[in-house]
Design a protein around this motif. Structure first.
Motif, PDB file in Angstrom:
ATOM      1  N   GLU A 168       0.860  -1.188   0.000  1.00 53.18           N
ATOM      2  CA  GLU A 168       0.000   0.000   0.000  1.00 53.18           C
ATOM      3  C   GLU A 168       0.881   1.217   0.000  1.00 53.18           C
ATOM      4  OE1 GLU A 168      -3.692  -1.968   2.521  1.00 53.18           O
ATOM      5  OE2 GLU A 168      -2.881  -0.040   3.099  1.00 53.18           O
ATOM      6  N   GLU A 169       0.676   2.082  -1.004  1.00 47.89           N
ATOM      7  CA  GLU A 169       1.509   3.273  -1.110  1.00 47.89           C
ATOM      8  C   GLU A 169       0.851   4.451  -0.405  1.00 47.89           C
ATOM      9  OE1 GLU A 169       0.927   1.251  -3.593  1.00 47.89           O
ATOM     10  OE2 GLU A 169       2.681   0.946  -4.844  1.00 47.89           O
ATOM     11  N   ASP A 170       1.703   5.330   0.024  1.00 41.83           N
ATOM     12  CA  ASP A 170       1.248   6.533   0.709  1.00 41.83           C
ATOM     13  C   ASP A 170       2.214   7.654   0.363  1.00 41.83           C
ATOM     14  OD1 ASP A 170       1.931   7.774   3.894  1.00 41.83           O
ATOM     15  OD2 ASP A 170       0.115   8.269   2.767  1.00 41.83           O
ATOM     16  N   PRO A 171       1.794   8.844  -0.074  1.00 43.01           N
ATOM     17  CA  PRO A 171       0.387   9.212  -0.280  1.00 43.01           C
ATOM     18  C   PRO A 171      -0.155   8.643  -1.588  1.00 43.01           C
ATOM     19  CG  PRO A 171       1.779  11.006  -0.956  1.00 43.01           C
ATOM     20  CD  PRO A 171       2.703   9.942  -0.393  1.00 43.01           C
ATOM     21  N   GLN A 172      -1.436   8.805  -1.812  1.00 41.44           N
ATOM     22  CA  GLN A 172      -2.015   8.370  -3.072  1.00 41.44           C
ATOM     23  C   GLN A 172      -1.623   9.307  -4.198  1.00 41.44           C
ATOM     24  OE1 GLN A 172      -6.222   8.034  -2.340  1.00 41.44           O
ATOM     25  NE2 GLN A 172      -6.038   5.882  -1.767  1.00 41.44           N
ATOM     26  N   ALA A 173      -1.474  10.585  -3.867  1.00 40.25           N
ATOM     27  CA  ALA A 173      -1.090  11.568  -4.876  1.00 40.25           C
ATOM     28  C   ALA A 173      -0.161  12.590  -4.252  1.00 40.25           C
ATOM     29  CB  ALA A 173      -2.333  12.244  -5.451  1.00 40.25           C
ATOM     30  N   LEU A 174       0.737  13.099  -5.074  1.00 38.76           N
ATOM     31  CA  LEU A 174       1.763  14.035  -4.615  1.00 38.76           C
ATOM     32  C   LEU A 174       2.012  15.039  -5.726  1.00 38.76           C
ATOM     33  CD1 LEU A 174       3.924  14.533  -2.399  1.00 38.76           C
ATOM     34  CD2 LEU A 174       5.372  12.897  -3.591  1.00 38.76           C
TER      35      LEU A 174
ATOM     36  N   ASN B 235       6.250 -17.246  -1.749  1.00 34.46           N
ATOM     37  CA  ASN B 235       5.853 -17.339  -3.150  1.00 34.46           C
ATOM     38  C   ASN B 235       6.837 -16.526  -3.961  1.00 34.46           C
ATOM     39  OD1 ASN B 235       4.443 -17.713  -5.489  1.00 34.46           O
ATOM     40  ND2 ASN B 235       2.463 -17.267  -4.595  1.00 34.46           N
ATOM     41  N   ASP B 236       7.966 -17.099  -4.291  1.00 33.55           N
ATOM     42  CA  ASP B 236       9.082 -16.271  -4.736  1.00 33.55           C
ATOM     43  C   ASP B 236       9.013 -15.835  -6.187  1.00 33.55           C
ATOM     44  OD1 ASP B 236      11.583 -18.937  -4.975  1.00 33.55           O
ATOM     45  OD2 ASP B 236       9.738 -18.561  -6.066  1.00 33.55           O
ATOM     46  N   TYR B 237       7.872 -15.959  -6.818  1.00 33.80           N
ATOM     47  CA  TYR B 237       7.791 -15.430  -8.172  1.00 33.80           C
ATOM     48  C   TYR B 237       6.635 -14.471  -8.360  1.00 33.80           C
ATOM     49  CZ  TYR B 237       4.151 -18.976  -8.562  1.00 33.80           C
ATOM     50  OH  TYR B 237       3.047 -19.734  -8.358  1.00 33.80           O
ATOM     51  N   LYS B 238       5.706 -14.447  -7.438  1.00 36.54           N
ATOM     52  CA  LYS B 238       4.503 -13.668  -7.659  1.00 36.54           C
ATOM     53  C   LYS B 238       4.648 -12.270  -7.066  1.00 36.54           C
ATOM     54  CE  LYS B 238       0.755 -15.992  -7.147  1.00 36.54           C
ATOM     55  NZ  LYS B 238      -0.417 -16.677  -6.543  1.00 36.54           N
ATOM     56  N   LEU B 239       4.645 -11.266  -7.938  1.00 38.53           N
ATOM     57  CA  LEU B 239       4.708  -9.891  -7.481  1.00 38.53           C
ATOM     58  C   LEU B 239       3.337  -9.438  -7.016  1.00 38.53           C
ATOM     59  CD1 LEU B 239       6.857  -7.857 -10.044  1.00 38.53           C
ATOM     60  CD2 LEU B 239       7.303  -8.119  -7.623  1.00 38.53           C
ATOM     61  N   SER B 240       3.295  -8.788  -5.872  1.00 40.34           N
ATOM     62  CA  SER B 240       2.053  -8.198  -5.376  1.00 40.34           C
ATOM     63  C   SER B 240       2.221  -6.686  -5.397  1.00 40.34           C
ATOM     64  CB  SER B 240       1.751  -8.679  -3.959  1.00 40.34           C
ATOM     65  OG  SER B 240       1.527 -10.064  -3.934  1.00 40.34           O
ATOM     66  N   PHE B 241       1.335  -6.002  -6.078  1.00 42.67           N
ATOM     67  CA  PHE B 241       1.441  -4.561  -6.263  1.00 42.67           C
ATOM     68  C   PHE B 241       0.476  -3.806  -5.370  1.00 42.67           C
ATOM     69  CE2 PHE B 241       4.080  -3.811 -10.016  1.00 42.67           C
ATOM     70  CZ  PHE B 241       4.186  -5.078 -10.537  1.00 42.67           C
ATOM     71  N   GLY B 242       0.890  -2.578  -5.010  1.00 50.37           N
ATOM     72  CA  GLY B 242      -0.019  -1.655  -4.357  1.00 50.37           C
ATOM     73  C   GLY B 242      -0.753  -0.839  -5.393  1.00 50.37           C
ATOM     74  N   ALA B 243      -1.563   0.115  -4.917  1.00 50.13           N
ATOM     75  CA  ALA B 243      -2.385   0.928  -5.822  1.00 50.13           C
ATOM     76  C   ALA B 243      -1.591   2.068  -6.444  1.00 50.13           C
ATOM     77  CB  ALA B 243      -3.597   1.471  -5.090  1.00 50.13           C
ATOM     78  N   GLY B 244      -0.434   2.371  -5.903  1.00 52.01           N
ATOM     79  CA  GLY B 244       0.414   3.371  -6.522  1.00 52.01           C
ATOM     80  C   GLY B 244       0.291   4.765  -5.950  1.00 52.01           C
ATOM     81  N   THR B 245       1.311   5.556  -6.155  1.00 55.03           N
ATOM     82  CA  THR B 245       1.320   6.979  -5.817  1.00 55.03           C
ATOM     83  C   THR B 245       1.452   7.751  -7.116  1.00 55.03           C
ATOM     84  OG1 THR B 245       2.315   6.726  -3.626  1.00 55.03           O
ATOM     85  CG2 THR B 245       2.595   8.854  -4.707  1.00 55.03           C
ATOM     86  N   THR B 246       0.543   8.670  -7.355  1.00 47.45           N
ATOM     87  CA  THR B 246       0.614   9.504  -8.555  1.00 47.45           C
ATOM     88  C   THR B 246       1.390  10.768  -8.230  1.00 47.45           C
ATOM     89  OG1 THR B 246      -1.486   8.652  -9.350  1.00 47.45           O
ATOM     90  CG2 THR B 246      -0.719  10.720 -10.306  1.00 47.45           C
ATOM     91  N   VAL B 247       2.490  10.956  -8.926  1.00 44.52           N
ATOM     92  CA  VAL B 247       3.356  12.107  -8.690  1.00 44.52           C
ATOM     93  C   VAL B 247       3.234  13.075  -9.862  1.00 44.52           C
ATOM     94  CG1 VAL B 247       5.739  12.885  -8.414  1.00 44.52           C
ATOM     95  CG2 VAL B 247       4.969  10.770  -7.311  1.00 44.52           C
ATOM     96  N   THR B 248       2.963  14.325  -9.541  1.00 46.39           N
ATOM     97  CA  THR B 248       2.913  15.375 -10.558  1.00 46.39           C
ATOM     98  C   THR B 248       4.000  16.390 -10.237  1.00 46.39           C
ATOM     99  OG1 THR B 248       0.538  15.100 -10.797  1.00 46.39           O
ATOM    100  CG2 THR B 248       1.494  17.134 -11.677  1.00 46.39           C
ATOM    101  N   VAL B 249       4.885  16.595 -11.193  1.00 47.59           N
ATOM    102  CA  VAL B 249       5.960  17.566 -11.012  1.00 47.59           C
ATOM    103  C   VAL B 249       5.631  18.790 -11.850  1.00 47.59           C
ATOM    104  CG1 VAL B 249       8.428  18.015 -11.221  1.00 47.59           C
ATOM    105  CG2 VAL B 249       7.611  15.703 -10.657  1.00 47.59           C
TER     106      VAL B 249
END
Lengths: 112, 112
Positions: free
Chosen positions: B5-11, B96-110
């Motif tokens: 789980e990523e934090d923050p959701q947006a930056l 489970n050494d091959y299965k990647l589990s992803f979070g929802a991501g952080t959206t970064v705007t520069v």
């Protein structure tokens, strides 16, 4: 090509129709993965192929989803009787080991 | 199910500033990876940190890992407009050494 390629890039279909998505992994990569990414969400693991071993299908959401892989090359993900909740970007990735995965550009599926 | 789980959701930051995002996960991991996804493009593998490592650098990227807190951070220094993207952490668990589990991501705007 140098990277993972997927086709089509976009697919719009009507509810109830079958769709087939294709992935061409990087040459020499024995592992191939399919993921689904719904809008605003993280990636969901769908299925994993490793060489000639039996694939790990534990992430497939229903029996409408199936995938095949020919040796260590092309893979196809088939969704039968598509539903609106199947709308998502379907990403394919390949790797030589379980370290870094190389992702394709994805297929954006829209089910009307 | 999503592991990270990523934090923050947006930056949103100004060009030249640093961007920091965090990721928390639930189970014991083999390694943790960070990926970037530019709008409409596939994921790009940025950096991998093993469970026995605490910090890793790659160019303007710095990743830390605290296995006791089950968390990781990604720091992008001297951000550029081209860094605008979504950033995902992904873990490979010990079980489970091959299965990647992803979070929802952080959206970064520069912002320029």
């Amino acid at each position: 090509g140098a990277g993972v390629s997927q086709s089509p890039s976009n697919k719009v279909t009507e509810k109830g129709k079958d769709v087939e998505l294709r992935c061409d992994p990087i040459s020499g990569h024995t592992a191939l993965y399919w993921y689904r990414q719904r809008l605003g969400q993280g990636l969901e693991f769908l299925i994993y192929f490793q060489g000639n071993s039996a694939p790990d299908k534990s992430g497939l959401p229903s029996d409408r989803f199936s995938a095949e892989r020919t040796g260590e090359s092309v893979s196809t993900l088939t969704i039968q009787r598509t539903q609106q909740e199947d709308s998502a970007v379907y990403l394919c990735a390949s790797s030589r080991d379980f370290m870094g995965q190389f992702f394709g550009p994805g297929t954006r599926l829209t089910v009307l | 199910s999503q592991q990270g789980e990523e934090d923050p959701q947006a930056l949103s930051i100004q060009e030249g500033e640093n961007a920091t995002m965090n990721c928390s996960y639930k189970t014991s991991i083999n390694n943790l990876q960070w990926y970037r996804q530019n709008s409409g493009r596939g994921l790009v593998h940025l950096i991998l940190i093993r469970s026995n490592e605490r910090e890793k650098h790659s160019g303007r990227l710095r990743v830390t890992l605290d296995t006791s807190k089950k968390s990781s951070s990604l720091l992008i220094t001297a951000s550029r407009a081209a860094d605008t993207a979504s950033y995902f952490c992904a873990t490979i668990s010990r079980s489970n050494d091959y299965k990647l589990s992803f979070g929802a991501g952080t959206t970064v705007t520069v912002r320029a």
